[in-house]
Scaffold this active site. Structure first.
Site, mmCIF file in Angstrom:
data_model
loop_
_atom_site.group_PDB
_atom_site.id
_atom_site.type_symbol
_atom_site.label_atom_id
_atom_site.label_comp_id
_atom_site.label_asym_id
_atom_site.label_seq_id
_atom_site.Cartn_x
_atom_site.Cartn_y
_atom_site.Cartn_z
ATOM 1 N N ASP A 167 -3.132 6.393 -3.579
ATOM 2 C CA ASP A 167 -1.900 5.855 -3.006
ATOM 3 C C ASP A 167 -1.332 4.826 -3.994
ATOM 4 O O ASP A 167 -1.937 4.562 -5.038
ATOM 5 C CB ASP A 167 -2.154 5.285 -1.614
ATOM 6 C CG ASP A 167 -3.055 4.068 -1.612
ATOM 7 O OD1 ASP A 167 -3.818 3.888 -2.580
ATOM 8 O OD2 ASP A 167 -3.001 3.290 -0.654
ATOM 9 N N SER B 297 0.828 -1.199 0.000
ATOM 10 C CA SER B 297 0.000 0.000 0.000
ATOM 11 C C SER B 297 0.869 1.258 0.000
ATOM 12 O O SER B 297 1.623 1.484 -0.933
ATOM 13 C CB SER B 297 -0.962 -0.031 1.182
ATOM 14 O OG SER B 297 -1.905 1.003 1.094
ATOM 15 N N ASP C 51 -1.177 1.619 -4.467
ATOM 16 C CA ASP C 51 -1.977 0.511 -5.007
ATOM 17 C C ASP C 51 -3.404 0.942 -5.329
ATOM 18 O O ASP C 51 -4.250 0.106 -5.657
ATOM 19 C CB ASP C 51 -1.963 -0.696 -4.072
ATOM 20 C CG ASP C 51 -2.726 -0.476 -2.781
ATOM 21 O OD1 ASP C 51 -2.735 0.662 -2.287
ATOM 22 O OD2 ASP C 51 -3.303 -1.440 -2.245
ATOM 23 N N ASP D 34 -6.036 1.946 -3.754
ATOM 24 C CA ASP D 34 -7.261 1.645 -3.023
ATOM 25 C C ASP D 34 -7.708 2.824 -2.168
ATOM 26 O O ASP D 34 -8.830 2.838 -1.668
ATOM 27 C CB ASP D 34 -7.135 0.359 -2.193
ATOM 28 C CG ASP D 34 -6.075 0.430 -1.106
ATOM 29 O OD1 ASP D 34 -5.300 1.406 -1.061
ATOM 30 O OD2 ASP D 34 -6.004 -0.529 -0.308
#
Length: 545
Positions: A288, A142, A290, A292
């Site tokens: 961010d 993340s 990734d 999500d």
């Protein structure tokens, strides 16, 4: 030292990665006891957040052996024959870890389906249900620092795992032998149709009038994997392509332009805000790495831009979703550390409201009829009458929805700041703030929580502490969690908890200030900001005792 050397040599004998083999051989040759202990005196523990840690050799690092053991443990819990979807981001080793996972799962008799390239985590979460898989895995850390990577598991319902599944997988991992003796198999690589299906689902969200799309947007993926998917989503929904921060456009696992690749961190949004000023942007959007999470900035009335808090955006999206859906059994949900505003919005719309523990693994289990869920850390799941297409936080779906909301406001001669003022007059101004203390020694966090439990403050920011809720034992509505909630006089609160994914102690503050139908929101906002600062200062002092 002898035991550490033995463990290191056993690890070396099965490690398929020449990079970590060379690292370990160097440590053994140098006799660096501290470095060996850091890698072999402990291990990364598999929990509901899966695995997350620094890259390197040994069981206390993320590497190919650790990942293959995790995949073998997951395979032992699943039944042979089922489909498992594997996704990954663009961090160091993510593609390698994803292929290792696919090979181990296939070798265990499962059908391993690998996403066609580095894609946003919500695409993986969507694919699990869309393809009828029994589980999903995404390789990502993340918004952690560049040296980290991680491993997150989804169950067949498309949601992140919760107890007791995590404990079953953890026990199975502990029973795995040498990874060089695991049977490996062939996996399948999915085609672009899976991303196409995801895009069709998110562009079917309640996005308002398709003719109302006049909006200037600045976007940054923060060196992550969101850019291509967000650009395609915007095009399909009828928006003009956003201005993209050129230096942060392409995936780069070193995240060279930011100290931390998290839009919440100081400085991370500087380039996007500078570009927004140059092009006169109506909206600033960041994902961010990734993709999500979704961060949003808006123009100020006097010039410049500011970032919305996660709670501000959560309130705006909630009101939009509830105004665009019509099911009689609708529900919205947020966490114990998010603003109390969502409960008031739900009551005004006559829908159910649920408060959960921190994390989307809990939000998405809030109950039937869920059409919207969010957490203050920039995570949002936007749904329609059919529910959210992704049973996890989705930075692409949130970005599309807030763009539609901003375009509609602009069409009516208004802004998102005007909508926030409307909410403040209707529900009271819900001002929130956060403190975060990063540590190297995790025992410092435990000690701070122990001190607060043994000797809680009697006042914070000049407000009496009227009650303390220790959530470690759980409640009738919440499972146990390591958190303390201080209820303060004058409709304020502070929540303190260790982070579940980073070495941080986190504090969440809220002050609710009445405004009234004709009240001055700017004055109330300034007063609330002073109150938040005062509570934060005294809480910081209490933690430092």
């Amino acid at each position: 030292m002898r035991d550490l050397v033995r463990r290191a040599k056993d690890w070396l004998a099965q490690d398929p990665d020449p990079e970590t083999r060379a690292e370990l051989e160097g440590l053994l040759a140098s006799g660096d006891q501290a470095a060996l202990a850091g890698r072999f005196a402990a291990k990364l523990e598999f929990g509901t957040a899966g695995l997350r840690g620094e890259l390197g050799a040994g069981p206390n690092r993320m590497n190919r052996v650790t990942v293959m053991r995790a995949a073998a443990g997951l395979a032992a819990v699943l039944r042979p024959g089922g489909k498992v979807v594997i996704g990954y981001d663009a961090r160091h080793k993510s593609d390698v870890f994803a292929r290792d996972t696919a090979a181990v799962l296939a070798g265990a008799g499962l059908r391993a389906l690998l996403l066609p390239g580095p894609l946003p985590t919500p695409v993986l979460a969507f694919a699990v249900r869309h393809l009828g898989a029994v589980a999903g895995v995404t390789v990502t850390a993340s918004h952690n620092p560049p040296r980290d990577n991680g491993y997150k598991v989804y169950w067949g319902d498309g949601r992140q795992i919760v107890p007791p599944v995590d404990a079953r997988i953890s026990a199975a991992i502990d029973a795995v032998g040498r990874v060089d003796r695991l049977p490996l198999g062939e996996w399948e690589v999915l085609g672009p149709e899976i991303a196409d299906a995801y895009l069709s689902a998110v562009t079917a969200l309640p996005l308002g009038d398709p003719k109302v799309r006049d909006l200037t947007v600045v976007y940054t993926p923060l060196h992550g994997v969101g850019g291509g998917t967000l650009g395609e989503a915007f095009e399909r929904a009828g928006f003009a392509p956003p201005y993209v921060v050129a230096a942060q456009r392409d995936p780069d696992p070193d995240f060279p332009t930011v100290a931390f690749p998290n839009p919440e961190e100081p400085g991370a949004m500087d380039m996007a805000l500078e570009l927004a000023g140059r092009v006169g942007a109506d909206l600033v959007i960041a994902n961010d790495p990734d993709a999500d999470r979704c961060a949003v900035g808006v123009p100020l009335r006097g010039g410049g831009h500011r970032m919305l808090t996660g709670d501000e955006l959560g309130g705006l999206l909630a009101e939009h979703v509830l105004g665009a859906t019509s099911g009689g059994s609708r529900r919205v949900a947020t966490t114990i550390v998010s603003s109390s505003l969502l409960g008031k919005i739900a009551a005004a719309h006559g829908v159910a409201f649920a408060e959960t523990l921190t994390g989307f693994k809990w939000i998405m289990r809030a109950g039937p009829g869920l059409v919207f869920g969010y957490e203050e850390a920039l995570g949002y799941s936007v749904g329609s009458d059919a529910g959210p297409p992704v049973r996890d936080k989705d930075g692409i779906g949130a970005a599309l929805t807030v763009a539609a909301l901003a375009a509609a406001a602009r069409h009516a001669g208004r802004t998102l700041l005007d909508l926030l003022d409307d909410q403040a007059r209707k529900y009271g101004l819900h001002a929130t703030g956060a403190l975060s203390f990063r540590v190297e020694d995790l025992s410092l966090i435990t000690a701070a929580m122990d001190r607060l439990r043994a000797d809680p403050p009697t006042a914070l920011g000049g407000r009496a502490v009227e009650g303390v809720d220790d959530l470690a034992a759980g409640t009738s509505a919440l499972p146990p969690t390591d958190a303390l909630r201080f209820r303060l006089a004058g409709d304020a609160r502070a929540v303190v908890r260790p982070s579940g994914t980073e070495p941080k102690l986190k504090c969440y503050l809220e002050v609710v200030t009445p405004v009234g139908p004709d009240g001055d929101v700017d004055t109330a906002r300034a007063r609330a900001a002073r109150d938040i600062t005062a509570i934060g200062d005294t809480l910081t002092a209490a933690l430092a005792r």
